[in-house]
Design an enzyme around this catalytic site. Structure first.
Site: not given
Length: 521
Positions: A244, A293, A464
């Site tokens: 990520d 994120h 996600s």
């Protein structure tokens, strides 16, 4: 990567007409024709429309299905770096064997050198001013069967397409204009919050429960059987790899507090495979999250069962390896493709890594990353990948890459309640394998996650968070059954999912049920 040894008046007019006709009849020599073709670049606006049409009609876009002229145009309008996938010519189905054969094998190395020789020969024949730089301006990957080279002639593409050793070639750094997908609006996707991850100190008390010693369990945990499964497994002795945007150094629960509260005897490791810069002048940009994120995903997977009032992860006793392979959630730049591919190799080599969680991707395929997916898959990794999330567009679009690959498990998110309704921003489609409840029916609130810093949780949505949750559930099951193979884990998750044995055309086997998978009920 390693570098390689890299004519009275009437007669005049009659003669002129005759000469002109002969000129028209004389064919242009191939080299002149090729040079002329090289000047006819397809503008990026047309290339993007071709990509968009392919996405709308087929759900994907493949560079090798396009003309050499189009690929050349994309190269010239980016950085001219061409990724070339190779294999020994005698392989019948080379893609199916990527990751099994060693690229250090003499037959594979000979194939790579043969491809480079063809590029060099082409430029030498054209007397290209850059011909002597081919060997210097080339790179062969140490673990994956591709090489990259600066291309200064369209004829290189023409000749490469004729080679049995060439599996594919693609422009490394051409970037599609994502604003075309939603008519000029903000084109970020994959997570409702994109790269923002702020704490939310005033969360409704109905959106979590307090568990000892003082941690917040997200509202969706009981609905997914996660809270119930904790009586049997908490994910200990299982290592999950997260690809990520990295994790924040300011979030102590992913640092010094990773072993805190009731989470002990485990480790977190942080790597960075994303580079900045150009070609030879690239450098690693470190493991730290600059987006938010990755921090949120890490929290959902493995935040500790803490005593500071923050959220706890699904597998709160699992080990975590965070790899910053991308700067944001869309893997579209050349540096991001490089970073994600390298992250997959890194985790693929780790014998302790059982699960790889990928809540990142792109709307169309990239062969380099696909090679890396196969590399990790062929080393036994269970690869969970997000089916895709949009903010306000692409309701027509199905499962994104790499979740659309056979080697990955595609996860999407749905709302709570009876029946199946995908979350407001989630993608669905025939390639979805499982779903995760991650959006409240009334408030549309999302599950808890770790904020960039501090002890107040944040929230995160889309496929996600669904993917991170699924990765945690898989860790719980594997921890309970450490001797099981990937196939056994996947079979158990499938047979205990909500819709089994009837696979849905949009939602796969339906909601995962951690409690049922672990035999709690």
């Amino acid at each position: 990567m390693i570098k390689l040894h890299k004519l009275s008046l009437g007669l005049f007019f009659l003669a002129l007409i005759t000469f002109s006709c002969k000129q028209e009849e004389t064919p242009m020599d191939p080299q002149s024709k090729l040079e002329e073709e090289q000047q006819k670049l397809i503008p990026s606006s047309e290339i993007d429309q071709i990509i968009l049409k392919s996405l709308q009609e087929t759900g994907d876009f493949l560079w090798m299905d396009q003309s050499d002229q189009l690929i050349w145009s994309a190269l010239v309008q980016s950085d001219s770096v061409l990724t070339v996938g190779y294999s020994p010519a005698q392989l019948e189905s080379p893609n199916s064997r990527i990751g099994i054969e060693s690229v250090q094998d003499p037959n594979w190395q000979a194939s790579a050198l043969k491809v480079l020789d063809r590029v060099q020969e082409t430029l030498d024949l054209n007397q290209s001013p850059n011909a002597r730089q081919v060997i210097m301006d080339s790179q062969i990957h140490e673990d994956l069967p591709y090489l990259e080279v600066k291309v200064s002639s369209l004829e290189v593409l023409v000749n490469l397409r004729e080679m049995a050793e060439v599996r594919y070639f693609e422009p490394l750094s051409y970037e599609f204009d994502y604003q075309l997908l939603n008519q000029g609006q903000d084109a970020r996707y994959f997570s409702d919050s994109g790269c923002s991850n702020d704490p939310e100190p005033n969360l409704p008390s109905s959106d979590y429960s307090i568990v000892s010693p003082n941690a917040k369990a997200s509202w969706d945990y009981p609905q997914m059987g996660i809270s119930q499964a904790w009586t049997q497994s908490t994910g200990d002795n299982i290592t999950i790899g997260l690809i990520d945007t990295g994790v924040s150094p300011n979030q102590s629960l992913l640092g010094s507090g990773f072993e805190s509260g009731e989470s002990a005897n485990r480790t977190i490791q942080k790597f960075g495979t994303y580079k900045t810069g150009f070609w030879w002048w690239k450098k690693y940009d470190g493991p730290n999250d600059q987006c938010g994120h990755g921090t949120a995903m890490a929290g959902v997977i493995a935040s500790p069962r803490n005593s500071v009032g923050n959220m706890l992860g699904v597998a709160y006793d699992a080990n975590l390896i965070s790899v910053r392979g991308t700067s944001d959630v869309i893997v579209n730049s050349g540096n991001e493709k490089d970073g994600v591919a390298e992250a997959l190799v890194l985790l693929g080599k780790r014998s302790d890594v059982k699960i790889i969680s990928m809540s990142v991707g792109d709307v169309f395929s990239n062969s380099k990353v696909a090679d890396a997916i196969r590399y990790a898959y062929n080393r036994g990794k269970l690869i969970m990948a997000a089916a895709g999330t949009s903010t306000s567009f692409t309701n027509w679009y199905g499962v994104i890459f790499p979740a659309n690959m056979n080697e990955t498990v595609a996860i999407t998110g749905v709302k709570e309640g009876a029946g199946y309704q995908r979350c407001n921003t989630c993608h669905s489609g025939s390639q979805v394998d499982f779903t995760v409840i991650m959006e409240r029916a009334g408030s549309e609130n999302k599950p808890l996650s770790l904020a960039f810093s501090g002890n107040d949780p944040s929230t995160v949505g889309g496929s996600s968070v669904a993917t991170a949750t699924a990765s945690g559930i898989a860790a719980l099951l594997w921890s309970q059954n450490p001797g099981w193979s990937r196939a056994q884990i996947l079979d158990r998750l499938t047979s205990t999912a909500d819709l089994y044995p009837n696979k849905n055309s949009q939602y796969g086997w339906g909601n995962l049920d951690a409690g049922a998978a672990l035999g709690v009920y």
